[in-house]
Design an enzyme around this catalytic site. Structure first.
Site, short mmCIF file in Angstrom:
data_model
loop_
_atom_site.label_atom_id
_atom_site.label_comp_id
_atom_site.label_asym_id
_atom_site.label_seq_id
_atom_site.Cartn_x
_atom_site.Cartn_y
_atom_site.Cartn_z
N TYR A 10 -25.50 46.72 -31.59
CA TYR A 10 -24.25 47.46 -31.38
C TYR A 10 -23.85 48.22 -32.63
CZ TYR A 10 -23.72 45.50 -26.81
OH TYR A 10 -23.94 45.21 -25.50
N LYS A 35 -36.23 48.50 -28.22
CA LYS A 35 -35.06 49.26 -28.68
C LYS A 35 -35.51 50.51 -29.44
CE LYS A 35 -31.63 45.62 -29.05
NZ LYS A 35 -30.59 44.97 -29.79
N HIS A 212 -6.62 39.03 -35.81
CA HIS A 212 -6.61 39.57 -34.44
C HIS A 212 -6.63 38.42 -33.43
CE1 HIS A 212 -8.68 43.44 -36.14
NE2 HIS A 212 -7.43 43.29 -36.54
N TYR A 252 5.67 38.87 -44.95
CA TYR A 252 5.18 37.51 -44.66
C TYR A 252 3.65 37.43 -44.62
CZ TYR A 252 9.99 37.16 -42.97
OH TYR A 252 11.34 37.21 -42.87
N PHE A 257 3.97 30.72 -51.43
CA PHE A 257 4.23 29.30 -51.20
C PHE A 257 4.68 29.09 -49.76
CE2 PHE A 257 6.68 25.30 -52.48
CZ PHE A 257 5.53 24.53 -52.47
N CYS A 263 16.22 28.29 -40.95
CA CYS A 263 15.89 28.89 -39.65
C CYS A 263 14.46 28.66 -39.18
CB CYS A 263 16.17 30.39 -39.68
SG CYS A 263 17.90 30.74 -39.90
N1 NAD Z 1 -20.73 44.01 -32.16
C1 NAD Z 1 -19.62 44.35 -32.78
O1 NAD Z 1 -18.67 44.86 -32.16
C2 NAD Z 1 -19.48 44.17 -34.24
C3 NAD Z 1 -18.41 44.79 -34.93
C4 NAD Z 1 -18.30 44.63 -36.30
C5 NAD Z 1 -19.24 43.86 -36.98
N2 NAD Z 1 -20.25 43.25 -36.29
C6 NAD Z 1 -21.24 42.48 -37.05
O2 NAD Z 1 -22.38 43.31 -37.26
C7 NAD Z 1 -23.58 42.54 -37.22
C8 NAD Z 1 -24.49 43.06 -36.14
O3 NAD Z 1 -23.84 42.85 -34.88
P1 NAD Z 1 -24.43 43.48 -33.55
O4 NAD Z 1 -23.45 43.16 -32.49
O5 NAD Z 1 -24.81 44.90 -33.79
O6 NAD Z 1 -25.77 42.59 -33.37
P2 NAD Z 1 -26.90 42.76 -32.25
O7 NAD Z 1 -27.35 41.40 -31.89
O8 NAD Z 1 -26.41 43.66 -31.17
O9 NAD Z 1 -28.04 43.53 -33.01
C9 NAD Z 1 -28.78 43.02 -34.06
C10 NAD Z 1 -30.12 43.73 -34.09
O10 NAD Z 1 -30.80 43.33 -35.27
C11 NAD Z 1 -32.20 43.26 -34.93
N3 NAD Z 1 -32.89 42.47 -35.97
C12 NAD Z 1 -32.86 41.13 -36.19
N4 NAD Z 1 -33.64 40.83 -37.24
C13 NAD Z 1 -34.15 41.99 -37.72
C14 NAD Z 1 -35.00 42.33 -38.79
N5 NAD Z 1 -35.49 41.40 -39.60
N6 NAD Z 1 -35.31 43.62 -38.99
C15 NAD Z 1 -34.82 44.58 -38.17
N7 NAD Z 1 -34.01 44.32 -37.12
C16 NAD Z 1 -33.67 43.04 -36.90
C17 NAD Z 1 -32.20 42.64 -33.54
O11 NAD Z 1 -33.42 42.87 -32.88
C18 NAD Z 1 -31.02 43.37 -32.91
O12 NAD Z 1 -31.44 44.56 -32.26
C19 NAD Z 1 -23.12 41.10 -37.02
O13 NAD Z 1 -22.97 40.50 -38.27
C20 NAD Z 1 -21.76 41.24 -36.36
O14 NAD Z 1 -20.94 40.12 -36.60
C21 NAD Z 1 -20.40 43.41 -34.94
#
Ligand code: NAD
Length: 431
Positions: A10, A35, A212, A252, A257, A263
């Protein structure tokens, strides 16, 4: 700029397409050949509004390519984002296996290529995991990697808009060169850019997501309280959200502390009592008071750990510009210290025992009956204290702290290990 993005999920797919759209040459890398193939066909590997057209355009313009070969991607790039998944283990710990493996692969490829690179952790990780990434690069590609952090704030479903118009951009860098490189990347965005140390930058992401989650849980729990009282929760929260002075504001949210006063504790207890009467579980609201209690306990433990016995407490009322002592966390701390036999002198220019009246007087008489014997009328009288505990920064306090030989615990500050050991600092603000 030539950019590689490791991980095409993503975050990686959206970042790749948007950066290509901004005119950069982007190489996306994923271990998942499917992919890679989909992106190279100009399609989106995920369902995300507007993404496919950006990927397709990037492919047509020759600005976006995907590969399973990390070396191929790094050959040209000056900047490498790492956006692989960091899921939860069953115990809640981050499973950093993908990230650490990706760092190993990037380090090995850079060493082979003999190329320097700004490597940016885009995945959400805690500072301890970031430290481990740093160790991997030190061993696999010594001197080649300038490791940074740039947490991602996009939300699935509105990811493209969030990428292009984030609330802010947080750059976690250790030096001017990486800062300049990353700043230039975001130069066309209007969002403010904040530059922090990498470990601090990563924590902004966790503060945001934890908050959030807290907001959603609070709104739902409070709605249940409203419903039980036959009150329109939406009407209540609609008005609540209109208060941008106190409710939806910085107010806040600065560390300090414990809260207290006549209140907040009382009203939280009233809601809990109402919930109990109708068998309504309110775990979040119930946790507020115990969380607050922990703040006082941590301050007490800090004093204990200091080993000092002769203490000067600066501030007693629940906030600095009042003489209201009711449920003041400083009174609570003082009571605990006195109970454990500490020698305590208290300075609070607003608290004059002879002038206390009504419920305020009754309260303090019940908690610290001999208060007048502990109160001093000037900061000078605290000069013999071995440890100064600062609750409120009255005029003259900062000057005293600059010159004092005593140790200091400032209840309003959360210093890191960088603080000098002698002038050790803790915690406070009242509400
Ligand atoms: N999904 C969200 O909305 C979102 C938003 C902000 C931050 N994040 C953070 O971003 C990071 C990625 O999240 P995501 O949802 O995109 O993960 P995802 O699972 O959708 O994608 C991760 C991708 O990394 C690939 N991958 C794994 N090991 C690899 C390697 N050694 N070399 C190359 N590719 C490799 C996987 O095949 C996969 O396609 C996470 O830490 C997540 O917490 C996600």
């Amino acid at each position: 700029m030539n950019i590689s993005i490791v991980g095409l999920g993503y975050v990686g797919a959206v970042s790749s397409a948007c950066l290509a759209d901004m005119g950069h040459r982007v190489w996306g890398v994923d271990i998942n050949a499917e992919k890679v193939r989909i992106i190279n066909e100009g399609r989106s590997p995920i369902v995300e509004s507007g993404l496919e057209s950006k990927i397709s355009k990037g492919r047509q313009d020759g600005r976006l390519s995907a590969t399973v070969d990390i070396g191929e991607a790094l050959q040209e790039s000056a900047l490498c984002f790492v956006a692989v998944a960091t899921p939860s283990r069953p115990n809640g710990q981050i499973d950093a296996a993908h990230l650490l493996r990706a760092c190993h692969q990037i380090g090995a490829a850079l060493a082979k290529l003999g190329r320097k690179q700004v490597v940016v952790i885009r995945s959400s990780v805690l500072p301890s995991v970031f430290d481990r990434c740093g160790e991997i690069f030190e061993s696999t590609a010594p001197g080649l990697v300038d490791l940074c952090a740039n947490p991602e704030f996009l939300r699935e479903g509105t990811a493209i808009r969030d990428f292009e118009q984030p609330p802010f951009t947080v750059l976690g860098v250790n030096g001017a060169a990486a800062e300049a490189t990353l700043r230039s990347l975001y130069s066309e965005q209007s969002a403010p850019i904040f530059v922090l140390k990498p470990r601090d930058a990563l924590m902004v992401k966790y503060a945001s997501n934890a908050f959030h989650a807290l907001k959603v849980a609070f709104a739902n729990e409070f709605a249940a309280v409203c419903q039980q009282a036959d009150v329109d929760a939406e009407a209540v929260m609609n008005v609540f959200c209109n208060d941008t002075k106190l409710n939806i504001s910085r107010r806040y949210l600065m560390p300090g502390f414990a809260f207290g006063g006549s209140c907040l504790p009382k009203d939280v207890r009233a809601i809990l009592h109402a919930g109990k009467q109708s068998d309504l579980q309110l775990p979040l609201i119930a946790a507020i008071l115990s969380s607050n209690e922990e703040v006082i306990e941590r301050a007490f433990q800090k004093v204990r750990a200091s080993g000092k016995k002769r203490l000067g407490l600066i501030g007693l009322s629940f906030k600095s510009n009042t003489d209201d002592l009711r449920e003041s966390p400083l009174v609570e701390l003082a009571e605990r210290l006195l109970g454990k036999g500490y020698e305590l002198s208290i300075y609070d220019p607003n608290v004059i025992v002879a002038r206390l009246t009504g419920a305020n007087k009754e309260y303090i008489n019940s908690v610290i009956p001999h208060l007048s014997r502990l109160l001093v009328s000037s900061l000078d009288e605290l000069r013999s204290a071995e440890l100064l505990i600062v609750g409120h920064h009255f005029p003259g306090v900062d000057a005293l702290l600059e010159n004092t030989q005593a140790s200091v615990i400032d209840l309003g500050r959360y210093e890191t290990g960088k603080a000098s050991e002698e002038k050790e600092l803790v915690v406070g603000h009242g509400v």
